[in-house]
Scaffold this motif. Structure first.
Motif, PDB file in Angstrom:
ATOM      1  N   VAL A 125     -32.911   9.949  16.101  1.00 56.70           N
ATOM      2  CA  VAL A 125     -31.714   9.625  16.889  1.00 56.70           C
ATOM      3  C   VAL A 125     -30.890  10.884  17.123  1.00 56.70           C
ATOM      4  O   VAL A 125     -30.407  11.139  18.237  1.00 56.70           O
ATOM      5  N   LEU A 126     -30.743  11.688  16.079  1.00 54.73           N
ATOM      6  CA  LEU A 126     -29.957  12.913  16.214  1.00 54.73           C
ATOM      7  C   LEU A 126     -30.637  13.922  17.129  1.00 54.73           C
ATOM      8  O   LEU A 126     -29.975  14.573  17.955  1.00 54.73           O
ATOM      9  N   VAL A 127     -31.954  14.059  17.011  1.00 56.41           N
ATOM     10  CA  VAL A 127     -32.658  14.982  17.903  1.00 56.41           C
ATOM     11  C   VAL A 127     -32.519  14.537  19.355  1.00 56.41           C
ATOM     12  O   VAL A 127     -32.300  15.353  20.258  1.00 56.41           O
ATOM     13  N   HIS A 128     -32.619  13.230  19.579  1.00 55.89           N
ATOM     14  CA  HIS A 128     -32.436  12.684  20.926  1.00 55.89           C
ATOM     15  C   HIS A 128     -31.025  12.979  21.433  1.00 55.89           C
ATOM     16  O   HIS A 128     -30.831  13.355  22.603  1.00 55.89           O
ATOM     17  N   ALA A 129     -30.019  12.820  20.558  1.00 49.42           N
ATOM     18  CA  ALA A 129     -28.642  13.110  20.948  1.00 49.42           C
ATOM     19  C   ALA A 129     -28.482  14.567  21.353  1.00 49.42           C
ATOM     20  O   ALA A 129     -27.712  14.892  22.266  1.00 49.42           O
ATOM     21  N   CYS A 130     -29.230  15.457  20.682  1.00 50.47           N
ATOM     22  CA  CYS A 130     -29.168  16.872  21.040  1.00 50.47           C
ATOM     23  C   CYS A 130     -29.664  17.121  22.461  1.00 50.47           C
ATOM     24  O   CYS A 130     -29.196  18.047  23.138  1.00 50.47           O
ATOM     25  N   LYS A 131     -30.593  16.298  22.913  1.00 55.77           N
ATOM     26  CA  LYS A 131     -31.068  16.391  24.304  1.00 55.77           C
ATOM     27  C   LYS A 131     -29.922  16.116  25.272  1.00 55.77           C
ATOM     28  O   LYS A 131     -29.734  16.841  26.265  1.00 55.77           O
ATOM     29  N   PHE A 132     -29.131  15.074  24.969  1.00 53.90           N
ATOM     30  CA  PHE A 132     -27.979  14.756  25.814  1.00 53.90           C
ATOM     31  C   PHE A 132     -26.961  15.898  25.795  1.00 53.90           C
ATOM     32  O   PHE A 132     -26.367  16.241  26.825  1.00 53.90           O
ATOM     33  N   PHE A 190     -24.174  24.653  21.125  1.00 51.86           N
ATOM     34  CA  PHE A 190     -24.227  24.099  19.779  1.00 51.86           C
ATOM     35  C   PHE A 190     -25.561  24.460  19.135  1.00 51.86           C
ATOM     36  O   PHE A 190     -26.505  24.895  19.791  1.00 51.86           O
ATOM     37  N   GLU A 191     -25.622  24.253  17.832  1.00 54.78           N
ATOM     38  CA  GLU A 191     -26.874  24.297  17.083  1.00 54.78           C
ATOM     39  C   GLU A 191     -26.877  23.109  16.135  1.00 54.78           C
ATOM     40  O   GLU A 191     -25.826  22.681  15.651  1.00 54.78           O
ATOM     41  N   CYS A 192     -28.051  22.565  15.884  1.00 51.59           N
ATOM     42  CA  CYS A 192     -28.180  21.433  14.971  1.00 51.59           C
ATOM     43  C   CYS A 192     -29.176  21.810  13.877  1.00 51.59           C
ATOM     44  O   CYS A 192     -30.346  22.071  14.162  1.00 51.59           O
ATOM     45  N   VAL A 193     -28.687  21.841  12.648  1.00 51.71           N
ATOM     46  CA  VAL A 193     -29.481  22.311  11.519  1.00 51.71           C
ATOM     47  C   VAL A 193     -29.859  21.123  10.637  1.00 51.71           C
ATOM     48  O   VAL A 193     -28.985  20.374  10.183  1.00 51.71           O
ATOM     49  N   ARG A 235     -41.323  18.759  14.394  1.00 45.85           N
ATOM     50  CA  ARG A 235     -41.354  19.790  15.435  1.00 45.85           C
ATOM     51  C   ARG A 235     -41.885  19.220  16.757  1.00 45.85           C
ATOM     52  O   ARG A 235     -41.460  19.642  17.839  1.00 45.85           O
ATOM     53  N   ASP A 236     -42.803  18.254  16.674  1.00 49.57           N
ATOM     54  CA  ASP A 236     -43.276  17.588  17.890  1.00 49.57           C
ATOM     55  C   ASP A 236     -42.135  16.851  18.591  1.00 49.57           C
ATOM     56  O   ASP A 236     -42.050  16.845  19.830  1.00 49.57           O
ATOM     57  N   THR A 237     -41.268  16.230  17.793  1.00 46.26           N
ATOM     58  CA  THR A 237     -40.114  15.517  18.362  1.00 46.26           C
ATOM     59  C   THR A 237     -39.167  16.496  19.044  1.00 46.26           C
ATOM     60  O   THR A 237     -38.645  16.225  20.137  1.00 46.26           O
ATOM     61  N   ILE A 238     -38.953  17.653  18.410  1.00 47.33           N
ATOM     62  CA  ILE A 238     -38.108  18.692  19.011  1.00 47.33           C
ATOM     63  C   ILE A 238     -38.691  19.147  20.343  1.00 47.33           C
ATOM     64  O   ILE A 238     -37.969  19.300  21.339  1.00 47.33           O
ATOM     65  N   ASP A 239     -40.012  19.339  20.380  1.00 43.43           N
ATOM     66  CA  ASP A 239     -40.670  19.750  21.618  1.00 43.43           C
ATOM     67  C   ASP A 239     -40.585  18.656  22.674  1.00 43.43           C
ATOM     68  O   ASP A 239     -40.399  18.943  23.874  1.00 43.43           O
ATOM     69  N   TYR A 272     -32.123  24.709  20.283  1.00 44.10           N
ATOM     70  CA  TYR A 272     -30.871  24.158  19.751  1.00 44.10           C
ATOM     71  C   TYR A 272     -31.031  23.550  18.358  1.00 44.10           C
ATOM     72  O   TYR A 272     -30.046  23.407  17.630  1.00 44.10           O
ATOM     73  N   VAL A 273     -32.235  23.167  17.993  1.00 46.04           N
ATOM     74  CA  VAL A 273     -32.481  22.464  16.732  1.00 46.04           C
ATOM     75  C   VAL A 273     -33.397  23.307  15.851  1.00 46.04           C
ATOM     76  O   VAL A 273     -34.404  23.837  16.323  1.00 46.04           O
ATOM     77  N   ARG A 274     -33.031  23.386  14.562  1.00 43.55           N
ATOM     78  CA  ARG A 274     -33.915  24.090  13.636  1.00 43.55           C
ATOM     79  C   ARG A 274     -33.981  23.340  12.301  1.00 43.55           C
ATOM     80  O   ARG A 274     -33.052  22.619  11.924  1.00 43.55           O
ATOM     81  N   TYR A 275     -35.095  23.555  11.619  1.00 45.33           N
ATOM     82  CA  TYR A 275     -35.323  22.929  10.318  1.00 45.33           C
ATOM     83  C   TYR A 275     -35.298  24.003   9.251  1.00 45.33           C
ATOM     84  O   TYR A 275     -36.084  24.952   9.301  1.00 45.33           O
TER      85      TYR A 275
END
Length: 365
Positions: A201-208, A216-219, A233-237, A244-247
């Motif tokens: 849900v959070l990764v999807h929100a980062c798309k918006f 922004f960055e989401c850690v 990582r597949d979800t991020i792709d 914007y997103v890192r693990y």
């Protein structure tokens, strides 16, 4: 001096109930007020063992039963305190300990760190066990928001409320207000990679947020759960947010503290049906972070919606992105909410506040 037998979880492994159990076990206030004995109710010695079976876990379980019998017979406690698992094999395992205690006719106090009774109470075998286990028992709940889960079996006059608390890790309050030229705004998620914690849900929100051209960055900080790192990582792709997103993996001690200090917003969009009182939210408030979460379990007791953060609809990436965008754009609101969260932590959720309230309950029984 009254004698209390504590049958509870404490580390390892490290999880919310175990941390609270450790606070109780190490509390000078509690140990100076009663004669105390402690038995570790856990049969897992690391996170990977949780939910699994095996010979070693069975051996540890029988050791718990033997230790409980010995303490009941020789120590002769006035009260037995037990952190009960509410569902699954863990409940039936704990129920056998309860029945052993009841054979000695010792009053029982249950402390619930999870929920799920209401979801199982219409299954006849659960209902049968619930009625026997909870008969004449007192209970501690983390919040009045959680009473509905036990309402069929434990009357209100037998229920006591004690919010969890955590120790202060730094004497210096953290103010996350950044100057306008400091970018990007940092969003922190700190939990294992578990779908029900709202990772996707959070990764999807980062798309918006990306589509709104926000900086922004989401850690993500935590270990693998039912989502592996490659799958994450597949979800991020998939959402095209790799810039914007890192693990950052697991972090402990100073590294974990730095993760909080470097963040501007904390997010836990959980939809976990047995979520009760996430300590990670208290940690975020301790560091002066505004918090975005859901109204699951006792979370509304922690986060004041619109004051110290926002409570959003579960599984709503759209609403989550809207609240995040609001805070990303408004540093003053981030700062104000973060300060309100820290004030609430200091007033209600410190380890000292927890110990005093816990002592009041035990003493009253």
């Amino acid at each position: 001096m009254k004698k209390i037998l504590f049958i509870l979880h404490y580390p390892p492994p490290v999880h919310g109930a175990a941390k609270v159990g450790e606070y109780i076990k190490e509390s000078t206030l509690i140990n100076n007020s009663f004669q105390c004995r402690y038995i570790n109710l856990g049969t897992s010695i690391n996170v990977d063992e949780i939910g699994k079976t095996g010979f070693l876990k069975l051996k540890r379980y029988f050791s718990i039963l033997v230790s409980s019998y010995v303490q009941l017979r020789k120590f002769k406690p006035d009260l037995v305190y037990l952190t009960l698992t509410t569902t699954g094999i863990g409940f039936f395992k704990d129920a056998m300990v309860v029945f052993l205690v009841k054979l000695f006719k010792v009053p029982v106090l249950f402390h619930f760190h999870n929920k799920g009774i209401k979801n199982k109470q219409n299954e006849w075998y659960y209902s049968l066990f619930y009625k026997k286990v909870f008969r004449d028992a007192n209970a501690i709940l983390l919040s009045p928001y959680l009473y509905d889960d036990v309402a069929r079996y434990i009357p209100k006059e037998k229920v006591h409320y004690c919010a969890n608390g955590i120790p202060e890790v730094s004497s210096t309050p953290v103010d996350h207000q950044k100057t306008e030229n400091v970018k990007p705004v940092s969003i922190l998620f700190l939990s294992n990679l578990i779908k029900s914690k709202g990772v996707n849900v959070l990764v999807h929100a980062c798309k918006f947020l990306k589509d709104k051209n926000l900086d922004f960055e989401c850690v993500f900080v935590g270990g693998e759960g039912d989502i592996s790192v490659p799958r994450f990582r597949d979800t991020i792709d998939y959402y095209d947010v790799k810039d914007y997103v890192r693990y950052d993996g697991r972090k402990y001690g100073i590294e974990k503290e730095e993760a909080y200090r470097n963040a501007d917003i904390f997010v836990l969009p959980t939809m976990y049906k047995n979520e009760c009182f996430p300590l990670v939210l208290l940690e975020a408030m301790q560091y002066g972070l505004p918090v975005i979460s859901t109204d699951e379990g006792g979370i509304p007791e922690i986060v004041e919606d619109g004051v110290s953060g926002f409570l959003i609809e579960k599984q709503s990436a759209q609403e989550l992105s809207e609240k995040l965008a609001q805070l990303i754009k408004d540093s003053d609101q981030r700062t104000k909410m973060g300060r309100e969260g820290r004030r609430r932590y200091l007033e209600r959720f410190t380890k000292e506040t927890f110990e005093k309230r816990f002592l009041e309950i035990i003493s009253s029984l």
